[in-house]
Design a protein around this motif. Structure first.
Motif, PDB file in Angstrom:
ATOM      1  N   GLU A 107     -41.586 -71.290  20.304  1.00  0.00           N
ATOM      2  CA  GLU A 107     -42.355 -71.917  19.219  1.00  0.00           C
ATOM      3  C   GLU A 107     -43.083 -70.829  18.459  1.00  0.00           C
ATOM      4  OE1 GLU A 107     -44.854 -75.229  20.515  1.00  0.00           O
ATOM      5  OE2 GLU A 107     -43.837 -75.038  22.450  1.00  0.00           O
ATOM      6  N   VAL A 162     -45.292 -67.823   9.211  1.00  0.00           N
ATOM      7  CA  VAL A 162     -43.967 -68.333   9.561  1.00  0.00           C
ATOM      8  C   VAL A 162     -44.122 -69.388  10.654  1.00  0.00           C
ATOM      9  CG1 VAL A 162     -41.758 -67.698  10.574  1.00  0.00           C
ATOM     10  CG2 VAL A 162     -42.874 -66.168   8.959  1.00  0.00           C
ATOM     11  N   ASN A 163     -43.469 -70.527  10.490  1.00  0.00           N
ATOM     12  CA  ASN A 163     -43.478 -71.577  11.528  1.00  0.00           C
ATOM     13  C   ASN A 163     -42.043 -71.957  11.851  1.00  0.00           C
ATOM     14  OD1 ASN A 163     -46.360 -72.380  11.978  1.00  0.00           O
ATOM     15  ND2 ASN A 163     -46.236 -72.531   9.734  1.00  0.00           N
ATOM     16  N   ALA A 164     -41.767 -72.077  13.139  1.00  0.00           N
ATOM     17  CA  ALA A 164     -40.409 -72.501  13.524  1.00  0.00           C
ATOM     18  C   ALA A 164     -40.448 -72.990  14.954  1.00  0.00           C
ATOM     19  CB  ALA A 164     -39.436 -71.339  13.390  1.00  0.00           C
ATOM     20  N   HIS A 165     -39.440 -73.796  15.319  1.00  0.00           N
ATOM     21  CA  HIS A 165     -39.360 -74.244  16.702  1.00  0.00           C
ATOM     22  C   HIS A 165     -37.899 -74.188  17.115  1.00  0.00           C
ATOM     23  CE1 HIS A 165     -39.014 -77.279  19.971  1.00  0.00           C
ATOM     24  NE2 HIS A 165     -40.098 -76.614  20.376  1.00  0.00           N
ATOM     25  N   ILE A 166     -37.630 -73.494  18.218  1.00  0.00           N
ATOM     26  CA  ILE A 166     -36.247 -73.327  18.655  1.00  0.00           C
ATOM     27  C   ILE A 166     -36.118 -73.943  20.043  1.00  0.00           C
ATOM     28  CG2 ILE A 166     -34.466 -71.650  19.252  1.00  0.00           C
ATOM     29  CD1 ILE A 166     -35.873 -69.745  17.240  1.00  0.00           C
ATOM     30  N   VAL A 204     -29.264 -69.729  16.959  1.00  0.00           N
ATOM     31  CA  VAL A 204     -29.978 -69.744  15.682  1.00  0.00           C
ATOM     32  C   VAL A 204     -29.522 -68.561  14.834  1.00  0.00           C
ATOM     33  CG1 VAL A 204     -32.255 -69.688  14.616  1.00  0.00           C
ATOM     34  CG2 VAL A 204     -31.957 -70.691  16.865  1.00  0.00           C
ATOM     35  N   ILE A 222     -30.429 -66.214  11.466  1.00  0.00           N
ATOM     36  CA  ILE A 222     -31.455 -65.933  10.461  1.00  0.00           C
ATOM     37  C   ILE A 222     -30.792 -65.089   9.385  1.00  0.00           C
ATOM     38  CG2 ILE A 222     -33.675 -64.849  10.020  1.00  0.00           C
ATOM     39  CD1 ILE A 222     -34.394 -65.231  12.892  1.00  0.00           C
ATOM     40  N   LEU A 238     -28.690 -73.868  14.074  1.00  0.00           N
ATOM     41  CA  LEU A 238     -29.864 -73.900  13.210  1.00  0.00           C
ATOM     42  C   LEU A 238     -29.830 -72.640  12.361  1.00  0.00           C
ATOM     43  CD1 LEU A 238     -32.723 -75.103  12.608  1.00  0.00           C
ATOM     44  CD2 LEU A 238     -33.583 -73.605  14.381  1.00  0.00           C
ATOM     45  N   ILE A 290     -32.048 -70.224   9.578  1.00  0.00           N
ATOM     46  CA  ILE A 290     -33.322 -69.974   8.909  1.00  0.00           C
ATOM     47  C   ILE A 290     -33.059 -68.980   7.781  1.00  0.00           C
ATOM     48  CG2 ILE A 290     -35.622 -68.976   9.181  1.00  0.00           C
ATOM     49  CD1 ILE A 290     -35.543 -69.794  12.088  1.00  0.00           C
ATOM     50  N   ILE A 306     -40.364 -68.280   5.225  1.00  0.00           N
ATOM     51  CA  ILE A 306     -39.137 -69.062   5.414  1.00  0.00           C
ATOM     52  C   ILE A 306     -38.925 -69.943   4.195  1.00  0.00           C
ATOM     53  CG2 ILE A 306     -38.072 -70.880   6.787  1.00  0.00           C
ATOM     54  CD1 ILE A 306     -39.358 -69.725   9.213  1.00  0.00           C
ATOM     55  N   TYR A 328     -34.625 -74.134   6.113  1.00  0.00           N
ATOM     56  CA  TYR A 328     -34.655 -74.241   7.570  1.00  0.00           C
ATOM     57  C   TYR A 328     -33.883 -75.481   7.941  1.00  0.00           C
ATOM     58  CZ  TYR A 328     -36.911 -74.818  12.198  1.00  0.00           C
ATOM     59  OH  TYR A 328     -37.178 -74.969  13.533  1.00  0.00           O
TER      60      TYR A 328
END
Length: 1571
Positions: free
Chosen positions: A1335, A1354-1358, A1364, A1366, A1537, A1539, A1546, A1549
């Protein structure tokens, strides 16, 4: 004394005292000239005449000169007989001094004062001094007419002295009377000076002739650039280096720069000396009957430079002989101190001419006379010694210049096969330049010692025998027995140094690897493991260093202990053997002699070692000069000097080298070679033609066979074929680089002698980009611009910090392969030559660049100019552009013709090419990537500079200092800063050695020196006790029985001194051992600590530190600076403390014996202070200049050796030779000035020492203290002269060496990464991260607190196990995000949580060891494959094999010898780039972590391997979280996913399918571009 009262009694009339007050002092009854006094009066006339004439002229002259005080040195020219005149004048002055002394001493023997005995002599002394000053001024002003005054003076003086001599002879006085000898000498000297003056008139014709001769100063002085004036100044200035004063004193205000030291005088330039050496070398070759025998380098060196060496040896002998005057004078002074009180006045009987005549021995019994003699002898001895040193050094420098030119010239003619077949490697050539020439130069420096020392030793032993009898031989025996031991130690030292060197190169190699792969090591948390590898090697190096320290301290110990042992043996045996008691005079004379003897014995071992090394060096040199050269250009010119038959004959004998050896050694003149000759029969449309060519690389097998080709003029010819089929060799064969077995190469007449040639392995000069491209041609802006555009170099140049004025090459900025190659091609395009050879110019370029280069550069730029182009290439898709194709196979031509010809005649070949071309085209369609390889290269370059500018302020501590100095140009502050001794650094150095060692060193040093003084003091007491008791015994001669008893008691008392003496000497020897050991081991301790701290600091520094600090600078700390700390500081420190303490103890002893000496000490101390202050600053500058000019010279050699083929193809040999000569001369100038500055210092400190001896002697005589103590004081005063200059030289050296400690310390202050973290290791679960859930909350990241953030919020949840991708353009922050997972960058807001733990709280070691990453550029370390996969040695073999199998490497590794333990060379060079990338993948797989981050590097991998990689990641990492940073979008189309990033935040997404549908989205546009 009673003469004073006599004097006052007759002082009523001055005339009386001029001739004394005898009854007939003024009677002229027997004729005017028979009165001795009148004759002396006549002798005054010429002196007075000279003074009256010259003073007005000098004053007028000086008055008019005051406007131009500094006569420019252009006007320096010498009248004929210049040096002879100076020598004669000095001799004259010395004889006058003797005359004065003799007069004064005779005067004390008369009843009344006779001024005429010394008054004329005094006036003569003044007149002689005036004459030389006068002459010097006339000479610099070039006004010879004024010399007439001197001429007249010499004639008058000659006549008056003749009268005196004739009168003496009449009075039947002979040689046994001293005054007669002196007068005779003066007559001779005046006569010779008259002759010199007549000679000047004869040559310059300035008077008595109608037309005086016009003269010009020497050529060098008309050139204002020459600042080295030693050869041109007058004798006095030559001997004392007076002309250096402005330079050395000026250094205090402004650092000395290259401009200030100017050029070398012509006679010292490398070219002049090279021609001298070469002539004598060639002469030998012509004189020998046997052509096979190589000329001897020794002989040619002797012929070219033998003269100066003989001169230097003569100086050396004179100095050594004068050196023995010291002990003898001391013994005389001490001996006559007792009996100087009674003056004998009874000899008035025999007084011819009414005055007293004395013999020379009587004069030498006067102590004051001896003191003055001692002073003069010391001054002369030191002057001769320094002259001898200077001459050898100058010769050594000349020799080095000559040898360098000789090596360079030979190098330009070396046959290429030699270089490639490994007979002559680059390393060997570099060694010849850096080591062998210096060895020979050093040997020359020490050469006079070889024959001077044995003489010195023999003389010393004879004198000792004369003083002490048989016991002296025992002392000398001790010295001679221990000399071989010293030689042994010296050889051991050399061996140890070699092994230390091996270890330190090994350590450096490992350190370099660590620093190059530091990013990977930190990401894998392996830095400590690799750090330990270095420490291990360092441990071995330190063991070797300890041995080195041990031997050094033994050598120092022996040097200090031998004299003590010798003195001990001698005096104890003397006490027991000899009947005669030892007098203080003899004791101290022999003590001084022992001190003199030790130096040559100590040096002899060094000299012998250097002689052995010199023999080896000469051997290597002559082998090098005998090696094969490339053929003459006869066949390039097309004249048939060597017919084919000859070639065939050689071929059958299988001896191709024979005709290469025969008399080929000819050194080119320094001019441009002629154009290639014309061959009229050729047709115009063929540029180069080869007929029946068989060429070889030196073995008897031909590499190229049966070559028949022609290169059409003005067209594009391509040469194709598989790897290793001889394409490049064909080009070189046409250029004449290969050995021809048979056949011909014809060049048509239109082609100028130079060929533009770009090699496969790019070759750059250490110069600016612009200089690399223009390569000596005139700069033409339009052409330059066109070339740069054709090679698409503009974007790269824009990135460089100074554009195209940036230094590149070995020492400059490192460019990538592609950039280097494009610069080489640009060089070939820019040259205005008819023929261009390009050897695979596309090999390091990606596809866009090669297309651009082909279209713009080759097809447009070159073809428009109608230049003949020969292109070797693997890219078959370009064949359509070729006008003529040569296809090669296995060293012979397969096909030749146009593409159409081949299509019709050789269908099979054409089809084969076609399939290959198709494959290329498919790759072309696939590859319009987001970031090509080139952009990647540019990216790395940009990163390097972007970071460097940001942190430029801490770039190099030296720069800071310079800035400071510019700010306050207020003179006083800068000067004080420059002359300060770096005490702070010394303290930090000593403290790193440990308190205990420092304490031991200081205390043992002090103890040792006190014991040394005690020994000598005891000796003084012992010997003087004798002499007193002996005179007692003499007065009781009649009471015989008493004498017997007395002798018994006396002997008992005498022997009672012996045990104490033995104990003291023993203690002295023990302390010598302790001090020498403590200093050396203090050095080792300091070196150990400094290196350990430095390594740990640097390895644990944040990654940012490595982006900002150039690698070279860090490596310098580990190589050069560490080496100085290891090996140079301890001996300097030892030498400094020793010489300082010796000088202090000596001054203390003298002051104790004669307190009056302290008064004289004050001015001497002031003088000494200023001398050392000025010298230290100047010496430091000159040393820096010497170092900084040496590097370019060595680099020039190595880069020439690498680029031989290119230089020869371009025919730029002459330009490079010129450059080499300039570099050599610059370095030699700096070195000459440095050694002249050392001489300047030594002459001055030696004269100071002589003054100290004089004052000590005079003080002792006047206060007439006890004779034993006086001997003690004078013996010590003599040692001061030897050690004063060492104090200053060592201070200066230490100051330079402390700079290394300072640089290391500046790195020790860097911040380390925070390894601790706020959590304890025990709180982290063993198997964390179990799932791999990531997270990212509101993450902000920057590289440094001074820089802008690179990631913003930056916000992301994997989820666990997700794949993933990028993506984003260059600089969008993708890589920074991957680094943030490892806490490698400064996370200043937000957090990353992995499986419930905030990673910023974890200890770094734990965090980094639980994640794995694959980096863009593959990094491998030298060692085994196992070490590269698992350096921690935690996994078993099966696990490693499994990993290799997944990475498709198993079969390849199995085939290697040793399997998993197979060797990986430095940087993994023995594997291809693709294989290295796969190894990195295997490495990531070995560490079974649930999160893998891939910074994808498909730029260096071909399509097939890339597909394998994709598959592997999908299968092997199926259950793990994989974050891929993609540079090509199609690799992440299958991800779960995606990004998309832009400028640190970002933008998009989501799942790739969804993102593809947004047509105006970023991701969609990327994909379109990529399809």
């Amino acid at each position: 004394m009673s003469t004073k009262s006599n004097f006052s009694a007759q002082s009523g009339d001055m005339g009386l005292s001029f001739c004394g007050n005898g009854t007939n002092a003024y009677s002229v009854g027997k004729g005017v000239l028979d009165n001795g006094c009148f004759v002396d009066a006549i002798n005054l006339v010429p002196h007075v005449f000279l003074l009256f004439i010259t003073f007005p002229i000098l004053f007028i002259g000086w008055g008019s000169q005051s406007s131009k005080v500094q006569i420019h040195h252009n006007t320096w020219l010498h009248f004929p007989g210049h040096n002879l005149r100076w020598i004669l004048t000095f001799t004259l002055l010395f004889v006058h001094v003797c005359e004065i002394a003799e007069g004064i001493v005779s005067n004390t023997q008369m009843e009344s004062n006779h001024l005429h005995l010394f008054m004329p002599a005094l006036m003569g002394f003044i007149a002689a001094t005036t004459s030389v000053v006068y002459y010097h001024n006339i000479e610099t002003a070039n006004f010879p007419k004024l010399l007439l005054a001197l001429f007249i003076y010499w004639i008058l003086a000659f006549i008056t002295k003749m009268i005196k001599l004739w009168k003496f002879a009449e009075a039947s006085l002979g040689v046994q009377e001293l005054r007669f000898c002196i007068t005779a000498l003066l007559v001779v000297l005046y006569g010779l000076l008259m002759a010199v003056e007549i000679n000047v008139i004869r040559v310059r014709k300035y008077v008595f002739f109608a037309n005086p001769q016009r003269v010009k100063p020497p050529e060098d002085l008309q050139d204002l650039g020459v600042r080295f004036l030693q050869p041109f100044v007058n004798l006095l200035s030559k001997a004392t280096y007076w002309w250096m004063n402005p330079l050395i004193i000026g250094a205090h205000k402004r650092p000395i720069e290259l401009k200030k030291i100017g050029k070398l005088p012509i006679a010292m330039r490398a070219l002049t000396n090279y021609l001298r050496l070469k002539d004598s070398y060639e002469e030998q070759r012509q004189n020998t009957e046997d052509p096979e025998k190589s000329p001897s380098i020794w002989k040619s060196m002797y012929r070219a430079f033998g003269g100066p060496i003989l001169l230097s040896s003569t100086f050396r002998y004179m100095a050594d002989l004068l050196g023995f005057a010291g002990p003898l004078c001391i013994s005389g002074i001490v001996e006559h101190l007792d009996n100087s009180t009674e003056i004998n006045r009874t000899k008035t009987g025999n007084m011819p001419l009414g005055v007293y005549f004395m013999s020379s021995t009587e004069l030498l019994q006067n102590t004051s006379v001896l003191a003055v003699l001692l002073f003069l002898a010391l001054v002369l001895q030191r002057t001769f010694l320094q002259a001898s040193y200077y001459v050898t050094i100058e010769t050594g420098i000349n020799l080095r210049g000559a040898l360098l030119a000789m090596i360079y010239n030979k190098m330009l003619r070396l046959s290429t096969s030699n270089m490639s077949m490994g007979e002559m490697t680059l390393g060997q050539i570099n060694n010849l330049v850096a080591i062998e020439t210096n060895q020979l130069m050093w040997f020359l420096f020490l050469c006079p010692n070889l024959w001077a020392m044995p003489v010195q030793i023999i003389m010393g032993v004879i004198l000792l025998y004369y003083l002490l009898g048989k016991s002296a031989l025992i002392g000398a025996g001790v010295i001679l027995l221990l000399a071989p031991v010293q030689y042994l130690i010296a050889t051991k030292l050399a061996d140890t140094q070699k092994s230390t060197l091996d270890y330190s190169t090994d350590r450096l190699k490992k350190t370099t690897e660590i620093l190059k792969g530091i990013k990977l090591l930190k990401l894998y948390a392996w830095e400590n493991i690799f750090c330990d590898r270095v420490e291990e090697t360092r441990g071995k190096e330190l063991t070797s260093l300890k041995t080195f320290a041990l031997y050094t301290s033994m050598s120092i110990f022996l040097n200090a202990a031998i004299p003590i042992a010798a003195v001990l043996a001698t005096f104890v045996t003397h006490a027991y053997i000899e009947e005669v008691r030892l007098s203080p005079a003899k004791a101290f004379a022999s003590l001084a002699l022992f001190h003199i003897l030790v130096t040559p014995l100590f040096l002899l071992s060094t000299v012998v070692r250097f002689a052995v090394k010199a023999l080896v060096s000469v051997q290597k040199l002559s082998e090098f000069l005998q090696s094969d050269e490339i053929g003459d250009d006869s066949w390039r010119n097309g004249d048939m000097s060597m017919s084919l038959e000859v070639g065939k004959k050689y071929k059958y004998q299988g001896d191709t080298t024979a005709f290469n050896r025969k008399g080929r050694y000819r050194m080119d003149n320094y001019e441009q070679p002629m154009r290639r000759q014309l061959r009229p029969t050729e047709t115009e449309d063929v540029a180069v033609q080869v007929n029946d060519g068989f060429f070889t690389w030196g073995s008897n097998l031909s590499t190229l066979s049966d070559i028949n080709i022609q290169i059409p003029t003005g067209q594009l010819t391509m040469i194709v074929g598989q790897v290793g089929c001889g394409k490049s060799s064909l080009l070189l064969a046409m250029l004449g680089e290969m050995q021809t077995i048979s056949g011909k190469v014809f060049w048509s007449n239109k082609n100028r002698y130079s060929v533009a040639y770009a090699t496969q392995k790019s070759w750059l000069l250490n110069a600016t980009v612009e200089e690399n491209i223009t390569f000596g041609s005139p700069f033409n802006k339009q052409r330059y611009k066109a070339v740069i555009d054709a090679c698409s170099l503009q974007p790269d140049i824009d990135l460089l910090p100074f554009g195209d004025q940036t230094e590149i090459g070995e020492r400059g900025i490192n460019l990538s392969g592609g950039q280097r190659q494009r610069i080489c091609v640009a060089r070939a395009l820019y040259q205005n030559t008819n023929i261009v050879f390009l050897d695979d110019p596309f090999s390091a370029l990606d596809i866009h660049l090669s297309d651009h280069l082909m279209q713009e550069g080759i097809l447009k730029f070159l073809q428009d100019d109608k230049r003949t182009v020969v292109l070797v290439t693997h890219k078959l898709q370009y064949l359509i552009h070729a006008d003529w194709i040569i296809a090669m196979k296995d060293g012979s031509v397969l096909r030749e013709g146009t593409l159409k010809d081949i299509q019709t005649h050789d269908v099979e070949l054409y089809e084969h090419w076609k399939t290959l071309m198709n494959r290329h085209d498919q790759e072309l369609e696939k590859e319009p990537e987001l970031e090509s390889q080139t952009t990647l290269e540019r990216k790395t370059l940009r990163r390097a500079f972007y970071s460097r500018e940001a942190k430029n302020q801490i770039d190099d501590e030296d720069e800071e200092e310079e800035v400071e100095e510019d700010e306050d140009d207020n003179m006083s502050t800068t000067t004080s800063r420059r002359s300060k001794i770096p005490w702070k650094m010394c303290c930090s150095y000593l403290s790193s050695g440990g308190f205990l060692m420092v304490f031991l060193m200081v205390s043992s040093k002090l103890a040792k020196h006190s014991v040394m003084v005690a020994i000598d003091y005891w000796l003084a007491d012992w010997t003087s006790s004798n002499s007193q008791s002996q005179s007692l015994a003499d007065s009781f001669v009649n009471a015989t029985n008493y004498t017997k008893n007395f002798n018994a008691t006396q002997i008992a008392e005498h022997h009672s001194y012996v045990p104490v003496f033995i104990i003291l000497c023993g203690a002295g020897i023990a302390l010598c051992l302790i001090t020498s050991l403590t200093v050396e081991f203090l050095g080792v301790a300091a070196a150990t600590n400094l290196h350990h701290n430095l390594l740990n600091k640097i390895i644990h520094a944040p990654i940012r530190f490595f982006d900002v600090t150039p690698l070279g600078q860090i490596l310098n700390r580990f190589s050069a600076d560490t080496n100085i700390i290891d090996q140079h500081i301890p001996p300097t420190l030892e030498s400094l403390t020793r010489s300082t303490l010796l000088c202090l103890s000596a001054i203390g002893v003298i002051a104790f014996v004669t307190p009056a000496f302290l008064v004289a000490l004050v001015p001497l101390a002031v003088a000494f202070y200023f001398i050392q202050k000025y010298f230290r600053v100047a010496s430091k500058d000159l040393q820096d200049l010497d170092d900084s000019t040496q590097l370019p010279l060595l680099c020039h050699f190595s880069e020439t050796a690498e680029g031989l083929t290119t230089i020869r193809a371009f025919r730029h040999e002459a330009r490079f030779k010129q450059r080499m000569l300039e570099l050599t001369d610059t370095n030699n100038t700096a070195y000459l000035f440095l050694s002249a500055a050392n001489r300047w210092l030594e002459v001055r400190t030696d004269y100071l020492g002589a003054v100290i001896v004089l004052t000590a002697a005079v003080a002792a005589i006047w206060t007439s203290s006890e004779s034993g103590r006086v001997g003690l004081g004078l013996t010590y005063a003599l040692t001061v002269t030897n050690y004063l200059n060492w104090v200053v030289r060592n201070l200066a050296d230490l100051e330079v060496q402390m700079a290394a400690v300072k640089k290391v310390n500046s790195f020790l202050s860097t911040e380390s990464e925070n390894y601790e973290g706020s959590m304890d290791v025990s709180q982290v679960p063993e198997d964390w991260p179990q799932h791999g859930e990531i997270e990212i909350h509101d993450l902000c990241v920057r590289y440094d607190s001074l820089l802008k953030p690179v990631l913003k919020h930056v916000n992301a949840h994997i989820n666990p196990g997700q794949k993933v991708g990028i993506c984003g353009r260059t600089g969008s922050g993708k890589s920074s995000l991957s680094l943030a997972f490892f806490n490698m960058v400064d996370v200043f807001e937000g957090k990353i949580v992995i499986d419930g733990i905030d990673i910023c709280k974890l200890p770094l070691q734990t965090l980094r060891s639980r994640l794995s990453i694959i980096l863009q550029d593959p990094v491998l370390f030298s060692g085994s494959i196992r070490l590269n996969l698992d350096p921690e040695c935690t996994c078993n073999d099966d696990r490693l094999w499994e990993a290799l199998e997944i990475a498709q490497l198993k079969n390849m590794v199995k085939a290697l010898p040793g399997g998993l333990d197979a060797v990986v060379t430095e940087g993994g060079e023995n594997f291809s780039v693709g294989q290295r990338q796969l190894f990195c993948l295997a490495r990531a797989f070995v560490r079974k972590s649930s999160i893998l981050i891939m910074d994808e590097a498909t730029a260096s991998i071909d399509m097939a391997t890339e597909n394998i990689l994709q598959k592997v990641v999908m299968t092997a990492f199926a259950d793990r979280t994989v974050v891929t940073i993609a540079h090509r979008v199609h690799t992440i189309l299958t991800a779960d996913l995606v990004i998309v990033m832009k400028r640190g935040s970002i933008m998009e997404y989501g799942k790739p399918e969804i993102l593809m549908e947004q047509e105006d989205g970023l991701f969609a546009s990327f994909v379109k571009a990529d399809m």
